[in-house]
Design an enzyme around this catalytic site. Structure first.
Site, mmCIF file in Angstrom:
data_model
loop_
_atom_site.group_PDB
_atom_site.id
_atom_site.type_symbol
_atom_site.label_atom_id
_atom_site.label_comp_id
_atom_site.label_asym_id
_atom_site.label_seq_id
_atom_site.Cartn_x
_atom_site.Cartn_y
_atom_site.Cartn_z
ATOM 1 N N GLY A 186 39.504 52.479 -10.352
ATOM 2 C CA GLY A 186 39.010 51.258 -10.989
ATOM 3 C C GLY A 186 40.098 50.583 -11.801
ATOM 4 N N THR A 223 33.728 54.314 -19.893
ATOM 5 C CA THR A 223 35.159 54.167 -20.139
ATOM 6 C C THR A 223 35.309 54.210 -21.647
ATOM 7 O OG1 THR A 223 35.230 52.582 -18.319
ATOM 8 C CG2 THR A 223 37.178 52.697 -19.699
#
Lengths: 309, 309
Positions: free
Chosen positions: A206, A176
């Site tokens: 997510g 990320t």
């Protein structure tokens, strides 16, 4: 002097020194420095925190080393599905997209959702329709092809395994990217972007595109961008939890971040990290993993580009 | 005696008495009573709060009067896209789906996500693939056809308008259903389900499938299900905000709900309501709109089925 500050991350995880060559480490640090500079330059010129976090995340999205946009991992169908979100602390306005593809910079599309619609979150083909409607550019599949990511996927594609761009393989990290910033006007902002999990199935989403979980910003408290085991961050409502500890318990930014990452998140089994900034110029980089690709800078002489603890 | 309690809602909004016939009011109240009983029966038999909220929401999903599943509104393409979520207070496990179609009871699919995957949120066609993989039943488009909803859609389908199942038209309400419950074992749970906005475009996702925004449950604090202007509930992280006010400021369930609905949500321009339960048997039904379709019951003799303030 009005303070300005920025922090960025490129994912957290069990980044093993034994797996990291000196060459690779230099490449990561250079990419982090470049993204940091992209955001800091905006702030130095008197630009907004919103612009700064967008530019920093775009820089990270454009780098194949990180699992976002250009470096996005392959999903179970051999394609790329990406999520991103952005939030402005002054107005508490937010925009996000999940499950988009063929978008060079998902964070920029998230910002358009915030600015051009009354919505916060657009998903999948609907988000793509929105992009087409506003003339947002699309990019070919080829742009997202990366041999390293493809080999990662080939290794597990016939298994039932999902991978958060870590575990079982050499390059162990939660993929990320994100940024938080404070601008000269006293406003803060946060943004997060991800390419998801290798071999991801079933349209799994997510924490990255979820306001309150992966991203949050409120001038009164903090701007937060998370990276880690997304399901735990969703259930822990991690980004907003930091804000609530500050607002309701009077904790400092640092204490709130440490409480969330080292106690509350770990108590439910979650691992990862976050970066956070407040309107007073404080920055915290917290993680409960071996490492987190991270960098931060302010106009009081502090600058950091780090990977390990 | 161990307390048991349940509360349900069928949406909030500007439900005008002038638009409500006696017949319609009876029909709504009967449907609410039926859903309340469906959940309460589970609790009375010693079943779990998780089962109780699922059964109550299934009852509401099966009723064409409410904007969820059977009564889901039409989106811009003339189809139905539904979102749902569920969370268990004991384990803080959660499951959710967004943008699913041809699913009779989205809340039941959300529960399967919680129980059969390591994920929290699955979206769109991926969530449909998951449903197929576990043998979850699909249902024909015909099931979701409702002439009233179709006429609602026809009126605005060529406009740029989205409708939260309210405004400009006679039947003014935010369409969402939900339930919260406390079981004999001292555990709480929450669930929410919605058919979204009439003429919804671009894969818009509201707060209903988002843990922390539309749904939250934690035995230490509260179980919450929200209904209202979804974007404001997302930005306000409303369900988790109630929990944080209790945990970090020591507020009672009632005070926390009122603070969030009447102050914090309104300060950013949001309207709607929520239902909440705690592990001590307290129930709060809070809304800042004209009305909220709601019902609640416990084993201390309290029972309520209401629409207006």
């Amino acid at each position: 002097m009005q303070k300005i500050s920025i922090a960025i991350h490129g994912g957290a995880g069990t980044i093993l020194r034994s797996e990291m060559s000196e060459e690779k480490e230099v490449a990561y640090k250079e990419a982090l420095q470049e993204a940091l500079d992209a955001g800091y330059t905006v702030l130095e010129k008197g630009g907004t925190a919103l612009d700064a976090v967008e530019q920093a995340v775009i820089s990270l999205e454009n780098c194949p080393l990180f699992n976002a946009a250009k470096g996005a991992v392959f999903n179970a169908l051999g394609g790329h599905e990406m999520d991103a979100s952005i939030m402005e602390g002054k107005t508490k306005l937010a925009g996000a997209v999940c499950g988009v593809h063929n978008i060079k910079n998902p964070v920029a599309l998230a910002r358009q959702v915030m600015q051009q619609t009354e919505h916060v979150l657009l998903m999948g083909e609907g988000a793509m329709d929105f992009a087409a409607t506003i003339g947002f550019p699309f990019i070919d599949d080829d742009y997202f092809y990366d041999d390293f990511r493809y080999q990662q996927w080939l290794k597990i594609k016939d298994s039932e395994k999902f991978q958060l761009d870590h575990s079982d393989i050499k390059d162990k990290k939660f993929g990320t990217v994100g940024a938080v910033a404070l601008d000269i006007h006293g406003n803060i902002a946060a943004a997060t972007s991800t390419g998801g999990m290798t071999n991801k199935k079933f349209g799994r989403v997510g924490d990255s595109p979820i306001i309150g979980a992966g991203t949050y910003a409120n001038n009164l408290t903090c701007a937060v961008s998370c990276t880690g085991s997304g399901e735990y961050f969703l259930r822990g409502v991690v980004a907003y939890d930091v804000s609530c500890l500050m607002e309701y318990k009077g904790m400092s930014l640092e204490d709130a971040c440490n409480e969330v990452i080292h106690h509350r998140l770990q108590s439910i089994g979650g691992d990862g990290g976050l970066i956070a900034a407040d309107a007073n110029g404080n920055i915290t980089l917290a993680f409960n993993t071996e490492g987190m690709y991270r960098a931060a800078k302010n106009n009081s002489g502090y600058e950091e580009v780090s990977i390990y603890k």
